[in-house]
Design a protein around this motif. Structure first.
Motif, PDB file in Angstrom:
ATOM      1  N   ALA A  94       0.830  -1.205   0.000  1.00 20.79           N
ATOM      2  CA  ALA A  94       0.000   0.000   0.000  1.00 20.79           C
ATOM      3  C   ALA A  94       0.865   1.256   0.000  1.00 20.79           C
ATOM      4  O   ALA A  94       0.548   2.240  -0.680  1.00 20.79           O
ATOM      5  CB  ALA A  94      -0.923  -0.009   1.218  1.00 20.79           C
ATOM      6  N   LEU A  95       1.964   1.228   0.747  1.00 22.93           N
ATOM      7  CA  LEU A  95       2.864   2.384   0.797  1.00 22.93           C
ATOM      8  C   LEU A  95       3.553   2.593  -0.551  1.00 22.93           C
ATOM      9  O   LEU A  95       3.685   3.736  -1.020  1.00 22.93           O
ATOM     10  CB  LEU A  95       3.903   2.181   1.902  1.00 22.93           C
ATOM     11  CG  LEU A  95       3.367   2.237   3.340  1.00 22.93           C
ATOM     12  CD1 LEU A  95       4.395   1.702   4.324  1.00 22.93           C
ATOM     13  CD2 LEU A  95       2.962   3.659   3.710  1.00 22.93           C
ATOM     14  N   VAL A  96       3.983   1.496  -1.176  1.00 21.44           N
ATOM     15  CA  VAL A  96       4.617   1.605  -2.495  1.00 21.44           C
ATOM     16  C   VAL A  96       3.628   2.149  -3.519  1.00 21.44           C
ATOM     17  O   VAL A  96       3.964   3.017  -4.335  1.00 21.44           O
ATOM     18  CB  VAL A  96       5.155   0.230  -2.953  1.00 21.44           C
ATOM     19  CG1 VAL A  96       5.567   0.277  -4.423  1.00 21.44           C
ATOM     20  CG2 VAL A  96       6.330  -0.188  -2.084  1.00 21.44           C
ATOM     21  N   ALA A  97       2.391   1.662  -3.464  1.00 29.02           N
ATOM     22  CA  ALA A  97       1.362   2.128  -4.410  1.00 29.02           C
ATOM     23  C   ALA A  97       1.108   3.617  -4.252  1.00 29.02           C
ATOM     24  O   ALA A  97       0.745   4.292  -5.223  1.00 29.02           O
ATOM     25  CB  ALA A  97       0.059   1.353  -4.193  1.00 29.02           C
ATOM     26  N   ASP A  98       1.322   4.141  -3.039  1.00 25.26           N
ATOM     27  CA  ASP A  98       1.111   5.562  -2.786  1.00 25.26           C
ATOM     28  C   ASP A  98       2.383   6.377  -3.011  1.00 25.26           C
ATOM     29  O   ASP A  98       2.414   7.572  -2.758  1.00 25.26           O
ATOM     30  CB  ASP A  98       0.620   5.752  -1.348  1.00 25.26           C
ATOM     31  CG  ASP A  98      -0.174   7.043  -1.173  1.00 25.26           C
ATOM     32  OD1 ASP A  98      -0.898   7.416  -2.124  1.00 25.26           O
ATOM     33  OD2 ASP A  98      -0.059   7.677  -0.111  1.00 25.26           O
ATOM     34  N   GLY A  99       3.453   5.695  -3.440  1.00 24.42           N
ATOM     35  CA  GLY A  99       4.702   6.385  -3.738  1.00 24.42           C
ATOM     36  C   GLY A  99       5.607   6.626  -2.538  1.00 24.42           C
ATOM     37  O   GLY A  99       6.633   7.297  -2.657  1.00 24.42           O
ATOM     38  N   ASP A 100       5.256   6.062  -1.381  1.00 24.07           N
ATOM     39  CA  ASP A 100       6.055   6.277  -0.168  1.00 24.07           C
ATOM     40  C   ASP A 100       7.043   5.115  -0.014  1.00 24.07           C
ATOM     41  O   ASP A 100       6.878   4.242   0.830  1.00 24.07           O
ATOM     42  CB  ASP A 100       5.132   6.366   1.046  1.00 24.07           C
ATOM     43  CG  ASP A 100       5.839   6.924   2.276  1.00 24.07           C
ATOM     44  OD1 ASP A 100       7.083   6.989   2.259  1.00 24.07           O
ATOM     45  OD2 ASP A 100       5.154   7.285   3.246  1.00 24.07           O
ATOM     46  N   ILE A 101       8.079   5.135  -0.835  1.00 18.65           N
ATOM     47  CA  ILE A 101       9.048   4.035  -0.869  1.00 18.65           C
ATOM     48  C   ILE A 101       9.822   3.947   0.448  1.00 18.65           C
ATOM     49  O   ILE A 101      10.098   2.853   0.960  1.00 18.65           O
ATOM     50  CB  ILE A 101      10.036   4.210  -2.037  1.00 18.65           C
ATOM     51  CG1 ILE A 101       9.262   4.381  -3.365  1.00 18.65           C
ATOM     52  CG2 ILE A 101      10.980   3.015  -2.116  1.00 18.65           C
ATOM     53  CD1 ILE A 101       8.396   3.218  -3.714  1.00 18.65           C
ATOM     54  N   SER A 102      10.180   5.091   1.009  1.00 19.48           N
ATOM     55  CA  SER A 102      10.963   5.115   2.249  1.00 19.48           C
ATOM     56  C   SER A 102      10.230   4.409   3.390  1.00 19.48           C
ATOM     57  O   SER A 102      10.815   3.588   4.115  1.00 19.48           O
ATOM     58  CB  SER A 102      11.278   6.556   2.641  1.00 19.48           C
ATOM     59  OG  SER A 102      11.957   6.607   3.876  1.00 19.48           O
ATOM     60  N   SER A 103       8.931   4.713   3.541  1.00 17.34           N
ATOM     61  CA  SER A 103       8.144   4.071   4.602  1.00 17.34           C
ATOM     62  C   SER A 103       7.967   2.582   4.330  1.00 17.34           C
ATOM     63  O   SER A 103       7.933   1.773   5.261  1.00 17.34           O
ATOM     64  CB  SER A 103       6.771   4.749   4.732  1.00 17.34           C
ATOM     65  OG  SER A 103       6.912   6.085   5.166  1.00 17.34           O
TER      66      SER A 103
END
Length: 297
Positions: A94-103
């Protein structure tokens, strides 16, 4: 994604729909079931599969987008989710899909060090390849996480508090364990009450909310809007008495650390508050909109 909403929960969502149908609220019942198919992991994947079989790729992609967005809202502030197989991977996706690679990378790291099984395997590998010091660091982090997680379980946290106080004489540690257990107990009661109201209220989307919340439901806010409609300040000693922990991550505030408050005066860690408001412009505690109804967006 407000606290206490049951639309993504099997059985509870169906009960809510039946109650709505029995009251003649057929459109509301249909909307509840539509949200269930978007939020429940099994239902969302089945819906996507059916849409793909029908050749409707765009609809399948949109179903997945909504599911992952809701997953992020539910799991991003939960440290325990990072340690659970399957749930941790879902949170990372879900984080990757939202572009939050670091999290997403942080979540994966936490899983390797906090999952009870994986962390032990990792420690053995570290012992063989990197030496005992690295293995001990991994074990230390796992034990600290396990201990703090146990503190948050009502009953277990209370027993730990008694043990710290009467068996070890550690009054400060006992107070921390008891405070964490009490926060979880109160949060659980609040969420259960919200879920029951959501299922059985005459109009679950509005009947239990203050008038201002009903007419002022904010969507996601941008960073500029967040800074305009929130206040950053340093936690003082007297504020710790009424705001002991962040309602989102349940981690204790520390004296002098920076905090964020909304116009309803609920207080959060800035990172927690910013992440929440980027997904939902209403306060996660009282659901009052962060932006006044007459405020410019």
């Amino acid at each position: 994604g407000s606290m206490g909403n049951v639309d993504g929960v099997p059985v509870a969502s169906q009960v809510k729909s039946l109650v709505q149908v029995s009251r003649g609220q057929r459109e509301e019942a249909l909307a509840t079931q539509n949200r269930f198919t978007e939020r429940c992991v099994g239902a969302a994947q089945l819906k996507s599969l059916v849409e793909l079989v029908r050749g409707d790729v765009d609809a399948a992609a949109e179903t997945q987008r909504k599911f992952l967005a809701n997953t992020r809202r539910m799991l991003e502030a939960s440290e325990v989710a990072d340690a659970v197989p399957g749930v941790s991977q879902l949170k990372s996706a879900a984080l990757v899909a939202d572009g939050d690679i670091s999290s997403a990378v942080d979540t994966h790291r936490n899983f390797l060090r906090r999952c009870p099984v994986v962390s032990q395997v990792r420690s053995v590998c570290d012992l063989v390849t990197k030496g005992p010091e690295e293995a001990l660091d991994g074990q230390r982090e796992f034990m600290e996480f396990a201990s703090s997680s146990a503190d948050k379980v009502p009953g277990i946290g209370h027993l730990k508090a008694l043990a710290h106080r009467h068996l070890q004489g550690d009054v400060e540690r006992a107070a921390l364990a008891r405070a964490a257990a009490e926060r979880s107990r109160k949060n659980g009661q609040r969420m259960l009450g919200g879920a029951l109201k959501d299922m059985f209220a005459a109009n679950s989307s509005e009947a239990t909310l203050p008038p201002e919340v009903v007419c002022n439901t904010c969507g996601p806010l941008g960073d500029v809007e967040i800074r305009r409609h929130t206040l950053l300040f340093d936690i003082a000693a007297e504020q710790l008495k009424s705001h002991s922990a962040c309602p989102i991550c349940l981690v204790d505030f520390q004296l002098g650390e920076e905090a964020l408050t909304l116009r309803c005066f609920h207080v959060f860690h800035p990172l927690c508050g910013d992440r929440w408001l980027r997904a939902n412009g209403n306060c996660p505690v009282c659901r009052v909109g962060a932006v006044p109804e007459s405020g410019s967006r």
